[in-house]
Design a protein around this motif. Structure first.
Motif, PDB file in Angstrom:
ATOM      1  N   ILE A  38     101.782 -12.493 -14.804  1.00  0.00           N
ATOM      2  CA  ILE A  38     102.640 -13.341 -15.619  1.00  0.00           C
ATOM      3  C   ILE A  38     103.903 -13.628 -14.810  1.00  0.00           C
ATOM      4  O   ILE A  38     104.587 -12.713 -14.371  1.00  0.00           O
ATOM      5  CB  ILE A  38     102.991 -12.664 -16.964  1.00  0.00           C
ATOM      6  N   MET A  39     104.157 -14.912 -14.599  1.00  0.00           N
ATOM      7  CA  MET A  39     105.344 -15.338 -13.860  1.00  0.00           C
ATOM      8  C   MET A  39     106.449 -15.655 -14.860  1.00  0.00           C
ATOM      9  O   MET A  39     106.184 -16.121 -15.964  1.00  0.00           O
ATOM     10  CB  MET A  39     105.039 -16.598 -13.035  1.00  0.00           C
ATOM     11  N   GLY A  40     107.688 -15.404 -14.460  1.00  0.00           N
ATOM     12  CA  GLY A  40     108.808 -15.849 -15.273  1.00  0.00           C
ATOM     13  C   GLY A  40     109.844 -14.780 -15.533  1.00  0.00           C
ATOM     14  O   GLY A  40     109.615 -13.603 -15.323  1.00  0.00           O
ATOM     15  N   GLY A  41     110.971 -15.245 -15.983  1.00  0.00           N
ATOM     16  CA  GLY A  41     112.106 -14.378 -16.246  1.00  0.00           C
ATOM     17  C   GLY A  41     113.308 -14.859 -15.461  1.00  0.00           C
ATOM     18  O   GLY A  41     113.216 -15.806 -14.680  1.00  0.00           O
ATOM     19  N   PRO A  42     114.433 -14.221 -15.668  1.00  0.00           N
ATOM     20  CA  PRO A  42     115.653 -14.615 -14.960  1.00  0.00           C
ATOM     21  C   PRO A  42     115.541 -14.419 -13.453  1.00  0.00           C
ATOM     22  O   PRO A  42     114.666 -13.703 -12.961  1.00  0.00           O
ATOM     23  CB  PRO A  42     116.711 -13.678 -15.543  1.00  0.00           C
ATOM     24  N   ASP A  43     116.441 -15.024 -12.738  1.00  0.00           N
ATOM     25  CA  ASP A  43     116.517 -14.943 -11.277  1.00  0.00           C
ATOM     26  C   ASP A  43     116.551 -13.477 -10.835  1.00  0.00           C
ATOM     27  O   ASP A  43     117.522 -12.768 -11.098  1.00  0.00           O
ATOM     28  CB  ASP A  43     117.782 -15.672 -10.823  1.00  0.00           C
ATOM     29  N   PRO A  44     115.513 -13.005 -10.138  1.00  0.00           N
ATOM     30  CA  PRO A  44     115.477 -11.594  -9.758  1.00  0.00           C
ATOM     31  C   PRO A  44     116.469 -11.208  -8.664  1.00  0.00           C
ATOM     32  O   PRO A  44     116.631 -10.026  -8.378  1.00  0.00           O
ATOM     33  CB  PRO A  44     114.033 -11.376  -9.295  1.00  0.00           C
ATOM     34  N   SER A  45     117.154 -12.187  -8.079  1.00  0.00           N
ATOM     35  CA  SER A  45     118.161 -11.834  -7.068  1.00  0.00           C
ATOM     36  C   SER A  45     119.468 -11.387  -7.721  1.00  0.00           C
ATOM     37  O   SER A  45     120.365 -10.908  -7.035  1.00  0.00           O
ATOM     38  CB  SER A  45     118.421 -13.022  -6.135  1.00  0.00           C
ATOM     39  N   GLN A  46     119.563 -11.541  -9.033  1.00  0.00           N
ATOM     40  CA  GLN A  46     120.758 -11.128  -9.774  1.00  0.00           C
ATOM     41  C   GLN A  46     120.503  -9.790 -10.466  1.00  0.00           C
ATOM     42  O   GLN A  46     119.376  -9.351 -10.600  1.00  0.00           O
ATOM     43  CB  GLN A  46     121.128 -12.202 -10.802  1.00  0.00           C
ATOM     44  N   TRP A  47     121.547  -9.155 -10.939  1.00  0.00           N
ATOM     45  CA  TRP A  47     121.478  -7.852 -11.592  1.00  0.00           C
ATOM     46  C   TRP A  47     120.914  -8.028 -12.998  1.00  0.00           C
ATOM     47  O   TRP A  47     121.401  -8.855 -13.770  1.00  0.00           O
ATOM     48  CB  TRP A  47     122.869  -7.239 -11.646  1.00  0.00           C
ATOM     49  N   HIS A  48     119.880  -7.242 -13.342  1.00  0.00           N
ATOM     50  CA  HIS A  48     119.262  -7.304 -14.666  1.00  0.00           C
ATOM     51  C   HIS A  48     118.861  -5.914 -15.120  1.00  0.00           C
ATOM     52  O   HIS A  48     118.733  -4.994 -14.314  1.00  0.00           O
ATOM     53  CB  HIS A  48     118.000  -8.185 -14.652  1.00  0.00           C
ATOM     54  N   ARG A  49     118.615  -5.801 -16.406  1.00  0.00           N
ATOM     55  CA  ARG A  49     118.086  -4.563 -16.975  1.00  0.00           C
ATOM     56  C   ARG A  49     116.618  -4.812 -17.327  1.00  0.00           C
ATOM     57  O   ARG A  49     116.299  -5.700 -18.120  1.00  0.00           O
ATOM     58  CB  ARG A  49     118.862  -4.176 -18.222  1.00  0.00           C
ATOM     59  N   TYR A  50     115.739  -4.006 -16.731  1.00  0.00           N
ATOM     60  CA  TYR A  50     114.303  -4.127 -16.966  1.00  0.00           C
ATOM     61  C   TYR A  50     113.846  -2.958 -17.820  1.00  0.00           C
ATOM     62  O   TYR A  50     114.309  -1.828 -17.653  1.00  0.00           O
ATOM     63  CB  TYR A  50     113.536  -4.127 -15.638  1.00  0.00           C
ATOM     64  N   LYS A  51     112.922  -3.227 -18.719  1.00  0.00           N
ATOM     65  CA  LYS A  51     112.374  -2.175 -19.581  1.00  0.00           C
ATOM     66  C   LYS A  51     110.867  -2.351 -19.662  1.00  0.00           C
ATOM     67  O   LYS A  51     110.364  -3.456 -19.884  1.00  0.00           O
ATOM     68  CB  LYS A  51     112.976  -2.283 -20.984  1.00  0.00           C
ATOM     69  N   LEU A  52     110.143  -1.246 -19.467  1.00  0.00           N
ATOM     70  CA  LEU A  52     108.694  -1.228 -19.628  1.00  0.00           C
ATOM     71  C   LEU A  52     108.362  -0.409 -20.857  1.00  0.00           C
ATOM     72  O   LEU A  52     108.804   0.734 -20.982  1.00  0.00           O
ATOM     73  CB  LEU A  52     108.025  -0.609 -18.401  1.00  0.00           C
TER      74      LEU A  52
END
Length: 124
Positions: A38-52
């Motif tokens: 699945i492609m998509g989501g905010p720009d991964p070069s920026q700081w983000h919070r990921y949750k699995l």
């Protein structure tokens, strides 16, 4: 996420970044073709919070509180652990964007902070 037995599959890729795009993958079969991408989501070069979230009937990835990938089948049923891998592409890795070139900065870094893992106890 990688199996505790170190035997692939399964594998849950919370984030891969081919060509600078966010990609989330659930590997569940015996070959690379047995994967749901699945492609998509905010720009991964920026700081983000990921949750699995990984439950018996659900694998779900969130970025900054928004669901970006969700599967309700083929949920891995083996002990797994968290790992992070840095990858430098070669000319043959076109799907990832290829090898570093003149536009690549001299230093490339990745930052991980506050990795938390909890085990589901079977109670909702």
């Amino acid at each position: 996420m990688w199996p505790a037995t170190d035997k692939w599959p399964p594998e849950i890729d919370i984030l891969e970044t081919p060509k600078g795009e966010a990609m989330h993958v659930l590997h569940f079969g015996s070959s690379s073709a047995d994967a749901s991408v699945i492609m998509g989501g905010p720009d991964p070069s920026q700081w983000h919070r990921y949750k699995l979230t990984w439950l018996p009937d659900l694998v779900q990835v969130e970025t900054d509180g928004q669901v970006v990938a969700s599967w309700n089948y083929a949920s891995p049923n083996v002990p797994m652990g968290f790992g992070a891998m840095g990858f430098v592409g070669t000319a043959g890795d076109g799907w990832m964007g290829g090898a570093p070139d003149g536009t690549t900065p001299p230093v490339v870094t990745a930052h991980l902070d506050n990795v938390v893992m909890s085990q589901w106890n079977g109670i909702a």
